[in-house]
Design an enzyme around this catalytic site. Structure first.
Site, mmCIF file in Angstrom:
data_model
loop_
_atom_site.group_PDB
_atom_site.id
_atom_site.type_symbol
_atom_site.label_atom_id
_atom_site.label_comp_id
_atom_site.label_asym_id
_atom_site.label_seq_id
_atom_site.Cartn_x
_atom_site.Cartn_y
_atom_site.Cartn_z
ATOM 1 N N ARG A 213 26.544 12.511 88.579
ATOM 2 C CA ARG A 213 26.535 12.369 89.869
ATOM 3 C C ARG A 213 25.237 11.464 90.005
ATOM 4 N NH1 ARG A 213 30.117 15.048 91.623
ATOM 5 N NH2 ARG A 213 30.757 16.883 92.126
ATOM 6 N N GLU A 242 25.184 9.324 98.174
ATOM 7 C CA GLU A 242 26.399 8.308 98.269
ATOM 8 C C GLU A 242 26.808 8.741 100.343
ATOM 9 O OE1 GLU A 242 29.709 10.002 95.820
ATOM 10 O OE2 GLU A 242 28.179 8.879 93.960
ATOM 11 N N HIS A 259 32.648 5.992 92.998
ATOM 12 C CA HIS A 259 32.738 7.164 92.743
ATOM 13 C C HIS A 259 34.219 7.395 92.275
ATOM 14 C CE1 HIS A 259 31.141 11.321 93.266
ATOM 15 N NE2 HIS A 259 31.987 11.364 92.375
#
Length: 381
Positions: A213, A242, A259
């Site tokens: 993360r 994000e 990601h």
């Protein structure tokens, strides 16, 4: 029963249509209006499941096709007796593939030199433990930092075949890979875990790989550090805020991706299938009719072309450097949001390395061992 689900979930119609009325909505566009008559919500990490989203709706079940749940207000769900299901572990093999592909891009897999180095794993859950296991099988020294797991192991609640260590010891490793959840409160918070002091303690040339993360690494401190030194190799797949990621932080990474480490057919299928089971169990529905759903024939075995290095071999299925270059260009052109979503959508069709085959006669013994750990088999020809 009415189910609202992210339209980009892999084969969501195949796996959920028989359980009730299914409405598909792009994940970033799901609103309270979609939930006013819904019993269940199935999402990805792009949908913040907040109090405001759920308040005054009849939702009884929330499933997220992710390992982490920091995008879900779990406290609100617990207070209102709403069942929460995640897909923890479903993407472990896909993320480990990413880690090996990144090491290959950095030239770390084409000699036995890696065996003389130490890899530090921060977070030894499904992903971290699998990565550590594969590295150890290759004769590479691995140490692990995971305080909650260390406490459970000390209480004989869990057996862990790796050596626990402090973050200070981790900072002396040649490669550091982050696999911890994002935790902001409690005894072992991970938000901002990797900050300026830790970065300053790293040796020149250290590789820092983050696939967990974004908030685990302080981007504010990354900026401060980079003004002092630029001798580390950052490989970041996750970012603060994000998909509105910081252009300046992206620009200083060796490999920057949007990601996508956990994106593969296998991981997405496993995640959605596990949520189907959880939802069916929660509402006491039959699940057997769809339990045998598998991949299409067109998605089955494939063969790698010959290559002289693992970089050329592994990039055939997962071209990280190209993805990184495209991501940086998109950021510079102000198209980061569109690129972020589009490339993730495209990579849902990525296959994991396991199950592929190739003629490995052009590779050295160490590279062959690595392919074996990635479950790539020798061609029979």
């Amino acid at each position: 029963m009415r189910i609202v689900a992210d339209a980009d979930l892999y084969r969501v119609t195949d796996l959920f249509a028989d359980l009730g009325e299914l409405e598909l909505v792009p994940g970033r566009q799901i609103t309270k209006n979609h939930l006013v008559n819904a019993d269940a919500l199935i999402v990805r990490s792009v949908t913040p499941v907040s109090r405001d989203l759920l308040r005054k709706t009849p939702i009884q079940f929330v499933g997220t096709a992710t390992s982490g749940i920091d995008h879900v207000d779990a406290e609100y769900l617990a207070e209102h007796n709403i069942k929460l299901a995640d897909a923890k572990g479903s993407n472990a093999n896909a993320v480990v593939d990413y880690c090996f592909a990144a090491m290959a891009e950095l030239g770390l897999l084409d000699s036995c030199e890696l065996k003389s180095k130490t890899v530090g794993i921060v977070g030894c859950g499904a992903v971290g433990s699998l990565f550590a296991k594969k590295l150890s099988a290759l004769g590479i020294s691995v140490i692990v930092n995971d305080p909650p797991l260390q406490e459970r192991a000390a209480a004989d609640l869990e057996v862990v075949p790796f050596r626990f260590c402090t973050l200070e010891e981790i900072s002396r490793c040649d490669l550091i890979s982050l696999h911890t959840p994002l935790v902001k409160q409690g005894a072992h918070p991970t938000f901002g875990l990797i900050g300026l002091e830790f970065l300053q303690s790293l040796s020149k040339g250290t590789v820092l790989l983050n696939t967990c993360r974004g908030g685990v690494v302080s981007e504010k401190d990354i900026r401060k550090f980079y003004r002092e030194r630029n001798d580390l190799k950052f490989v970041f797949d996750v970012w603060e805020n994000e998909p509105s990621v910081a252009r300046d932080v992206v620009s200083i990474t060796k490999i920057a991706t949007p990601h996508i480490a956990g994106y593969s057919i296998e991981s997405k299928f496993a995640a959605v299938k596990s949520l189907r089971r959880s939802l069916a169990s929660n509402f006491d529905l039959p699940i057997a009719s769809r339990e045998l759903i598998g991949f299409d024939a067109s998605e089955s075995h494939r063969e790698f072309k010959e290559g002289n290095t693992l970089k050329t071999v592994l990039a055939q299925d997962f071209p990280l450097q190209k993805i990184s270059n495209d991501f940086k260009c998109a950021m510079n052109d102000g198209q980061d949001l569109n690129y972020f979503d589009n490339v993730r959508r495209q990579l849902i069709s990525r296959r994991e390395y396991r199950g592929a085959s190739m003629d490995d006669s052009t590779l050295g013994e160490f590279q062959k061992q690595i392919l074996a750990e990635l479950e790539v088999s020798k061609s029979k020809n």
